[in-house]
Design an enzyme around this catalytic site. Structure first.
Site, PDB file in Angstrom:
ATOM      1  N   SER A 246      35.103 -14.320   3.296  1.00 36.08           N
ATOM      2  CA  SER A 246      35.696 -13.004   3.223  1.00 36.08           C
ATOM      3  C   SER A 246      35.864 -12.425   4.622  1.00 36.08           C
ATOM      4  O   SER A 246      36.492 -13.036   5.478  1.00 36.08           O
ATOM      5  CB  SER A 246      34.809 -12.130   2.321  1.00 36.08           C
ATOM      6  OG  SER A 246      35.483 -11.002   1.881  1.00 36.08           O
ATOM      7  N   ASP A 478      42.454 -14.715  -5.894  1.00 35.49           N
ATOM      8  CA  ASP A 478      41.367 -13.971  -5.254  1.00 35.49           C
ATOM      9  C   ASP A 478      41.733 -12.491  -5.218  1.00 35.49           C
ATOM     10  O   ASP A 478      42.780 -12.121  -4.698  1.00 35.49           O
ATOM     11  CB  ASP A 478      41.168 -14.503  -3.830  1.00 35.49           C
ATOM     12  CG  ASP A 478      39.906 -13.972  -3.163  1.00 35.49           C
ATOM     13  OD1 ASP A 478      39.631 -12.765  -3.295  1.00 35.49           O
ATOM     14  OD2 ASP A 478      39.223 -14.750  -2.491  1.00 35.49           O
ATOM     15  N   HIS A 506      36.577 -14.562  -5.991  1.00 33.34           N
ATOM     16  CA  HIS A 506      36.618 -14.363  -4.546  1.00 33.34           C
ATOM     17  C   HIS A 506      35.881 -15.499  -3.842  1.00 33.34           C
ATOM     18  O   HIS A 506      34.688 -15.701  -4.055  1.00 33.34           O
ATOM     19  CB  HIS A 506      35.966 -13.018  -4.223  1.00 33.34           C
ATOM     20  CG  HIS A 506      35.996 -12.657  -2.774  1.00 33.34           C
ATOM     21  ND1 HIS A 506      37.121 -12.828  -1.989  1.00 33.34           N
ATOM     22  CD2 HIS A 506      35.052 -12.124  -1.961  1.00 33.34           C
ATOM     23  CE1 HIS A 506      36.859 -12.406  -0.773  1.00 33.34           C
ATOM     24  NE2 HIS A 506      35.619 -11.991  -0.717  1.00 33.34           N
TER      25      HIS A 506
END
Length: 537
Positions: A246, A478, A506
């Site tokens: 991320s 995602d 994610h």
């Protein structure tokens, strides 16, 4: 915007963790803010400079004399009370241009390679945020759940970034004030509610300025990347090996851009696009959450306990049912049984739903929470999800995740919007992108407008010419880091290999795809990157 890493159930039996990952704008206040940083490299809509004209420049190979004492440190390892781990504190300059201005103390932890096999050096991990504790992630999850072969060959290392958790954390509001902030209405219906929202953003920003004035100007991603290079040197590694998820992909890519010759095996999972302004990042993430909700709704209506409809209900109808429920909560919050007497209004309910979008393993929990709220007037389940997103403990205390998230995001990029009027003009576009979440995420994009210090970053490309192969991983559905960002980052990085996971949730590594996991493991253990464009399910 908001980006977060979300550990989940996997075939590797990674320990279960409460839902969290890249964050969006104020999540809503927090939700938009989190994506903004990694996602947060955005300039205002009116920015004149195009990211196509700006590229991150590599730093000189030689170490400036003023930084020699920092690079000459050796980590003073000691027991830190967690079996198998040792801890240390290292110093980095507060301001890399003015090293005489003082230091920042970084918290570091390590779990040494267990063997057998030749040690491959250190493997740094970062779970995202910005604001997530890398130390907490390593000690509770990665140090246990990463593949045994990887843990056998690498010393697993984590550094809390400056301003985060153990590394001189940025502080903004206390627990009661954060409770109030998290419940602020982010879909204002009139001038009074708009003023209340603006006042909430101002109070949060003023709190950060009052409690963390000195550090607040020095928590950028570029500075954190430079910190990682000092830690690398202190550990005796010639190159940095790294797995970032991320927002951690933005941090890892920034490191590669600054230090291409010192970049080893880098995995960037759930990638961000540094070339986008904050307004575009927030809009893209809004699209991502809508895509995730549609996947959830499609699955939900097939389940007997779905409160949004039955097998004949379309995803659009399910979305309207949820939007209607949010509207009812806006006018009449429902009880939660919370010890601090918090009720469930639209803001917390929306945050709870968004929290469950990060991982499909949370969908059953969300169905149950929505069912209790919509049918039994009990908001406890959605409050639990919202609290997990905000990192609020049962004692009413919050980690500094949200404070650090905003601090990094608002420094890395100019604000998405600079006034309520600008947001009002953008709302229709956001609502088109997501009928369910659009309005709230548009208003959450205002969070950096009142920040007490100006941004030091701007949208830019990262080429990292001369770096070893870098594996960029993207998941097609995602919600927090849309797949297009992975493609964009892979196109920018000169040595990138794009690895695609066709699925929900994610990030991809450790989600149960043997194809993804084996490709990344082969790269980490043998230095063999996947073929560019490889796709897995």
């Amino acid at each position: 915007m908001h980006i977060r890493r979300n550990p989940r159930h996997t075939n590797r039996k990674l320990p279960v963790r409460k839902a969290r990952t890249a964050r969006t704008c104020g999540a809503l206040l927090a939700v938009a803010a989190l994506l903004t940083s990694a996602c947060s490299a955005g300039a205002s809509t009116n920015a004149a400079t195009s990211a196509a004209d700006v590229a991150l420049a590599a730093l000189p190979r030689s170490t400036p004399a003023a930084l020699t004492p920092y690079y000459g440190q050796k980590a003073p390892w000691h027991s830190c009370g967690v079996p198998g781990f040792e801890c240390a504190t290292l110093k980095v300059p507060l301001d890399y241009d003015r090293s005489a201005d003082g230091d920042v103390r970084l918290a570091v932890t390590r779990k040494k390679a267990t063997g057998p096999g030749k040690r491959l050096g250190s493997l740094f991990v970062n779970p995202g945020g910005p604001g997530g504790s890398a130390i907490g992630y390593l000690q509770a999850y990665a140090g246990i759940g990463y593949p045994a072969e990887v843990r056998a060959r690498y010393d697993m290392v984590a550094v809390d970034p400056r301003g985060v958790a153990g590394s001189e954390p940025v502080e903004c509001l206390d627990g009661p004030d954060m409770d109030t902030y998290a419940q602020t209405d982010v879909t204002p219906d009139d001038a009074r509610e708009t003023t209340e929202l603006v006042d909430a953003y101002k109070k949060f920003a003023e709190g950060c300025g009052a409690h963390s004035a000195k550090l607040l100007r020095h928590v950028s991603t570029v500075e954190t990347a430079r910190d990682m290079d000092i830690v690398r040197a202190a550990l005796g590694d010639a190159k940095l090996n790294y797995v970032g998820a991320s927002y951690g992909t933005f941090l890892g890519a920034t490191y590669a851009g600054l230090f291409p010759g010192r970049s080893g095996r880098l995995v960037l999972d759930g990638a961000m696009d540094p070339s986008l302004p904050a307004s575009r990042l927030n809009l893209d993430q809004t699209v991502g959450f809508e895509t995730a909700f549609q996947s959830f709704a499609k699955d939900c209506v097939q389940q007997a306990d779905c409160p949004l409809g039955t097998k004949t209900t379309t995803t659009a109808q399910a979305g309207r049912h949820l939007r209607t429920f949010f509207t009812k909560l806006d006018a009449h919050p429902i009880p939660t049984g919370d010890a601090d007497r918090r009720s469930l209004g639209e803001a917390l309910a929306t945050t709870g739903v968004i929290a469950a979008m990060y991982d499909e393993s949370s969908w059953a929990q969300l169905r149950e929470a929505l069912g209790s709220a919509m049918k039994e007037n009990d908001g406890a389940g959605l409050l639990v999800l919202a609290d997990s997103y905000y990192a609020r403990g049962a004692d009413g205390r919050y980690s500094n995740l949200m404070s650090a998230n905003a601090a990094v995001n608002c420094l890395d990029l100019p604000p998405a919007y600079d006034s309520p009027e600008a947001v009002e003009k953008a709302v229709p576009t956001f609502e088109k992108a997501s009928p369910v979440f659009g309005e709230g995420l548009a208003w959450a994009s205002l969070n950096c407008a009142y920040w007490p210090v100006g941004p030091t970053g701007e949208p830019h490309r990262i080429k990292a010419e001369g770096a070893a192969p870098i594996v960029v991983v993207g998941t097609t559905r995602d919600p927090a880091t849309p797949y297009r960002w992975a493609r964009a980052l892979a196109a920018q990085l000169s040595s990138a290999r794009l690895l695609t996971y066709e699925g929900d949730g994610h990030t991809a590594y450790g989600r149960g795809s043997t194809c993804i996991d084996s490709a990344i493991d082969a790269y980490l253990l043998r230095g063999t990157p996947p073929v560019d464009g490889k796709r897995c399910s």
